[in-house]
Each structure stands twice: as C-alpha cells, then as structure tokens.
Design an enzyme around this catalytic site. Structure first.
Site, mmCIF file in Angstrom:
data_model
loop_
_atom_site.group_PDB
_atom_site.id
_atom_site.type_symbol
_atom_site.label_atom_id
_atom_site.label_comp_id
_atom_site.label_asym_id
_atom_site.label_seq_id
_atom_site.Cartn_x
_atom_site.Cartn_y
_atom_site.Cartn_z
ATOM 1 N N HIS A 83 -4.725 5.052 7.942
ATOM 2 C CA HIS A 83 -4.116 6.202 7.242
ATOM 3 C C HIS A 83 -4.999 7.436 7.036
ATOM 4 C CE1 HIS A 83 -1.194 3.106 6.187
ATOM 5 N NE2 HIS A 83 -2.047 2.503 5.392
ATOM 6 N N ASP A 240 -6.817 -1.719 11.069
ATOM 7 C CA ASP A 240 -7.651 -2.891 10.731
ATOM 8 C C ASP A 240 -6.827 -4.111 10.344
ATOM 9 O OD1 ASP A 240 -6.974 -1.898 8.201
ATOM 10 O OD2 ASP A 240 -9.033 -1.767 7.476
HETATM 11 O O1 LIG Z 1 -4.554 1.241 3.329
HETATM 12 C C1 LIG Z 1 -4.719 0.147 3.840
HETATM 13 C C2 LIG Z 1 -3.616 -0.528 4.550
HETATM 14 O O2 LIG Z 1 -2.381 0.123 4.413
HETATM 15 C C3 LIG Z 1 -6.087 -0.495 3.790
HETATM 16 O O3 LIG Z 1 -6.007 -1.868 4.035
HETATM 17 C C4 LIG Z 1 -7.029 0.200 4.728
HETATM 18 O O4 LIG Z 1 -6.652 -0.106 6.057
HETATM 19 C C5 LIG Z 1 -8.502 -0.118 4.426
HETATM 20 O O5 LIG Z 1 -8.932 -1.369 4.809
HETATM 21 P P1 LIG Z 1 -10.335 -2.052 4.381
HETATM 22 O O6 LIG Z 1 -11.430 -1.066 4.559
HETATM 23 O O7 LIG Z 1 -10.174 -2.528 2.984
HETATM 24 O O8 LIG Z 1 -10.423 -3.214 5.352
#
Ligand SMILES: O=C(CO)[C@@H](O)[C@H](O)COP(=O)(O)O
Ligand SMILES: Nc1ncnc2c1ncn2[C@@H]1O[C@H](COP(=O)(O)OP(=O)(O)O)[C@@H](O)[C@H]1O
Length: 517
Positions: A83, A240
């Site tokens: 995002h 991710d």
């Molecule tokens: O905003 C979301 C999913 O919609 C988060 O899961 C980000 O993708 C960040 O991931 P991490 O750094 O915590 O793995």
C-alpha cells in the site's frame, strides 16, 4: 555450478534477503534495518532510498560473508510491505517520503471516497476505502501538497520502487495493485471509473504485471552498486502477505496464515473473489495468477512488542524479553493490553483509537506487562478469526510466520487463544521464501507453485492447544473485546489533545485549544 534464487523481503522494520538453492534449502540470509519516521500523530513514512541502499548492502553481505558468487544467482524476486505510496516525477525521482500502510492521516479522504462511490467502490475494488490504502494517500497529496502533486508523473509501491531501481523498469504486480484500491478486480485493469471520479490521470498508473513476469536483467548501475551480475533475471514479486501465504504453503481454503511482522495478519485462501465480507476484511489478488485471498490486519502487532521493548527494555534482546512472560500466568495475572497504538484497521477501522493496559495492580511485575502485550496482540487476531467464524468459514490449520514466530512461548499462546493447532515453518522467512519461490517458478525450475511448494515449504513444530488454557483465554477474550467500545471516546479526546499539542509546538502563538482541554 551451484544455482540460487534471491528472495528479497522488503519489510517495514528491515529488508531481509535469502539465498535459496534448487532444493529449497536456505543457503544464506542477510538483513538491513531502517527507521520509521512518525513526525506527527498518524503519520508514518520512510525514505525509499533507505530501502534501495539496505537491499544493496544485504546483497553485498550475502556475496562477501557467505561466498555466494554473483554468477550463481540465477534469479531474484520480491515480497514488499503493501500500500505505501512512492510518488515520482517525470524523471522518476522521488518527490516526497513514502507514506506507508500504517499511515492513518487520510480519514477525510476515505470519507470523500465513501461519499462519492459508496458500495460501488467495494464492487469495483473488493475493498472499503481504508486509511492505509494507496488511493486515499494520493488524494491527500493532491489536496494538501499541490506543489508536489503538480510534479507527480507516476507512482509505485515499495517493492516496485526497489525493483525499478534494480532494473530501470516501472511496473506494479497485481497482488500489490489490488492494495492500491484503484484496480477493477473483475477486469484486472486500472479502474477508469475511479480515476475519473477523483481526477487522476490514467497516465500515472504503471504497467500491470503478474508476480512471475520477467521484468528484465539487473541494470548496469545497480550491478556496479551491489556486485550482482547483469545476467541475473528479475521477476515481478508480490505483496508481502501474498508472498508469505505462498512461502507458508497456504494454497487451500482449510489453511489460515497468521503473520506477526510489524503488522499482524490473519489471512485465508479464497476459492473466489466473490465473497460476502463486504469490506470488513480485505480482498486481494494472490501471487498465483487467478487466485485470491482475504485478510484482516492488526496495524501494530510486532510493532507493539517492539515499542514495548524500545520503551521499557531497550538493552535486552527480544528472546530474553519474550521468555520473561513465562514467569507470569495465563491472563497476565489479570492485566490486559490492547495493541491499538497506531490506530486500528480490522475489525475497527478507526484511526483515532489508541492502546491501553487495563487492570494494572500494585502487585504486577514486568513479566505480567510483557505477557499482557503478547496476549493482547493475539486477542486482536482472535477478533479477526471471529469474523471468519461468523461467516461459517472452516479451517483446521494455522501457519504462523514473521518475526513473532521466532518465539515458542508466543506460538503456544497463539494455539491456546485460537484453540487450533499452530504450525511454524522450519525457517520463519515466510515472505522471503515466497519471493524466492516466485523467482524459482519464473526461471522454470518448477512447472507449478504446487511442485515448488513441495521442495521449498518445510513445516517445523506444531503447537497443540491446551484445553484448559483455551477455556481461560476464551473467557478473557470476552473482556478484551469490550475494551475497544469502552475506550474509543477517551482515545479520541486524548488524540485531540496530542494533535493540538504538536501543532502548538510548531506554532507557539496558538495556545488556546490546549487550554480548552
Ligand atoms: O498493510 C498491510 C496489509 O494490508 C501490512 O501487512 C503491510 O503489508 C506491512 O507488512 P509487514 O511489514 O508487517 O510485514
Ligand atoms: N525473538 C523474537 N521473539 C518474538 N518476536 C520477535 C523476536 N524478534 C523479533 N520479533 C518481532 O518480530 C517483529 C519483526 O518481524 P518482521 O517479520 O521482521 O517484520 P517486518 O516484515 O514488518 O519488517 C518485531 O517487531 C518483533 O515484534
């Protein structure tokens, strides 16, 4: 000659690079930490150059410390924090710090989107407009930084920016594009209706690619910078959580992923994108073309633990701190923590809520506080599983990944709170392994993801729920569940106080609002 793929996991706390051989064995891993900037309440930013430099440093360390020869690196792919808005000018220079997935300054823009498109927005994108997503961030820049908006030519998401700097090619893969909430998920194309509604030129939207699409070789500049060979082939990569699901072998609807990174995620593979969650859960394209997944997100899961450590145990390591929670009891001797320290996304889309410790007693010791933090984070995940349970969705296995899966104690708390067996991976690198799988399939090492998963996904220990503990946690969760409603208004007033305080610090002539409180 040996051959490796590199999985680059661009997280929020660090970039982690794993070198994986054809048998799925992780031959080497290196990482590089970078900071998070929170200049005002609700703001969360990073400098995209830090991602690129950190990735190059981690690759250099892989080559030098583990004797991986550049010629042996056949392919590279990515897993990226979702995002985040990276805004570029016509020369593809970064115009402002990246606004991240946990930046919640965009409540007004979400309301504008709801007011203009209502339920039609969910029909097009599969999602409600929430603060963390990319479109509200684009609108925030348009409304609040017109000089920057005037120069904006295109945008990328975090891992797409790193890939751009490594190859010189601009593109976004579908699994990350759904997270922009500008994609028409049924058409698999940028939504002209949304772009028209908010007067965003279609020319700003980059080329859409699949996660295994070959983007090109490493550019000459990045080869010199990192030591990589220009012959290394680069593949699209994925959001991710999509990559983590792939790396954890979540390829059937009976399996749920639990991820504790900076955020916390409960994710379920979905047979089809046409589900009835109506925006309560996110719907996203999977890294496997044509597949989908749903998920709920705790904004500050691992972040709550790292905040707690930084604030109260800065000089201890995570393992020591987390193990101390074993000295406390189930329910932390009657102490509850809610992890809303950056606002919350699911099930409460509320940028103003903040965290709390409830029930502090004069007898509580630090192990009780540590345990309350670990348990509160998992109670927030229980709220997410309850959404699936309410929809009669069934699952029998939960695979736990991310930094939080390093702790056996925390894994047992998960099994007890979920009242379901929790399995960890042999190596906790779920997203990094998913990224490596994308490169391995892209290179043609395997005919399908299922074949690749057989070689690459290795499950470790399973944690079985303890029936007595599960019952006690179920009762405690009933209390936990009430904290949001009871603290919502108090949080809003305190946040208003903080916001006034920080704006008065910037403008000392305006003291009146603080005095009113
Ligand atoms: O905003 C979301 C999913 O919609 C988060 O899961 C980000 O993708 C960040 O991931 P991490 O750094 O915590 O793995
Ligand atoms: N030894 C440990 N035991 C439990 N949790 C840990 C441990 N080490 C790190 N963590 C948690 O993992 C989080 C980082 O997870 P990670 O998956 O690397 O995040 P990201 O992908 O967002 O960068 C930290 O914020 C911390 O809460």
């Amino acid at each position: 000659m040996k051959e490796y793929v590199l999985g680059i996991d661009l997280g929020t706390s660090a970039v982690k690079v794993s070198a994986v051989d054809r048998t799925g064995h992780i031959a080497a891993q290196e990482s590089y930490d970078y900071p998070l900037s929170q200049p005002q309440p609700g703001y969360s930013e990073q400098n995209p150059d830090e991602w690129v430099n950190g990735t190059a440093v981690a690759i250099v360390r892989l080559i030098l410390n583990h004797h991986i020869r550049p010629a042996e690196i056949a392919g590279i792919s990515y897993s990226g924090q979702m995002h985040g808005l990276v805004l570029l000018d016509a020369q593809h220079k970064v115009l402002r710090p990246a606004m991240l997935w946990n930046d919640t300054r965009t409540t007004a823009q979400c309301q504008e989107i709801e007011a203009k498109l209502g339920d039609r927005f969910i029909e097009i994108t599969g999602n409600r407009p929430l603060e963390g997503f990319t479109l509200p961030k684009i609108l925030w820049v348009k409304e609040n930084e017109p000089d920057i908006w005037a120069k904006a030519a295109t945008f990328l998401l975090p891992k797409d920016y790193v890939r751009y700097r490594m190859t010189g090619k601009l593109a976004i893969d579908y699994s990350d594009a759904t997270g922009t909430v500008m994609l028409d998920i049924k058409q698999g194309a940028w939504s002209q209706e949304i772009l028209d509604a908010f007067d965003i030129p279609a020319s700003m939207c980059p080329l859409l690619i699949n996660s295994v699409t070959e983007v090109g070789p490493i550019s000459e500049t990045f080869a010199i910078f990192s030591g990589l060979h220009q012959s290394t082939r680069v593949f699209g990569g994925a959001a991710d959580n999509a990559a983590a699901a792939l790396g954890a072998g979540i390829i059937a609807p009976n399996m749920v992923l639990c991820s504790i990174g900076t955020s916390g995620v409960i994710l379920k593979h979905e047979a089809s994108a046409d589900t009835a969650y109506h925006g309560v859960l996110q719907m996203e394209d999977h890294a496997v073309t044509g597949q989908s997944y749903s998920m709920g997100v705790t904004l500050a899961a691992g972040y709550s633990l790292s905040w707690y450590k930084r604030t109260f145990a800065a000089h201890e390591d995570f393992t020591h701190l987390v193990n101390e929670a074993a000295q406390s009891t189930i329910g932390a001797n009657g102490l509850l923590f809610t992890p809303y320290i950056m606002g919350e996304r699911t099930p409460y889309a509320d940028a103003n809520i903040r965290g709390s410790f409830i029930g502090i007693d004069g007898t509580h010791q630090r192990p009780d506080f540590t345990r309350a933090v670990l348990e509160g984070i998992i109670f927030s995940f229980r709220d997410l599983l309850d959404i699936y349970d309410a929809q009669h969705q069934t699952y029998d296995t939960i695979v736990s990944v991310g930094g939080g899966a390093k702790s056996p104690l925390w894994l047992q708390i998960q099994a007890d709170v979920f009242n379901t067996p929790v399995v960890r991976l042999e190596n906790e690198q779920g997203p990094g392994m998913g990224a490596a799988m994308l490169a391995a399939v892209g290179l043609g090492w395997f005919a399908s993801f299922a074949d690749c998963a057989k070689a690459f996904v290795h499950y470790g220990q399973t944690y079985q729920p303890n029936v007595a503990n599960a019952q006690r946690y179920a009762a405690l969760h009933q209390i936990y569940h009430q904290v949001y409603g009871q603290t919502k208004e108090l949080s809003r007033q305190l946040l208003e106080y903080r916001t006034n305080l920080s704006s008065n610090l910037m403008n000392p002539n305006q003291k009146t609002k603080v005095k009113q409180l």
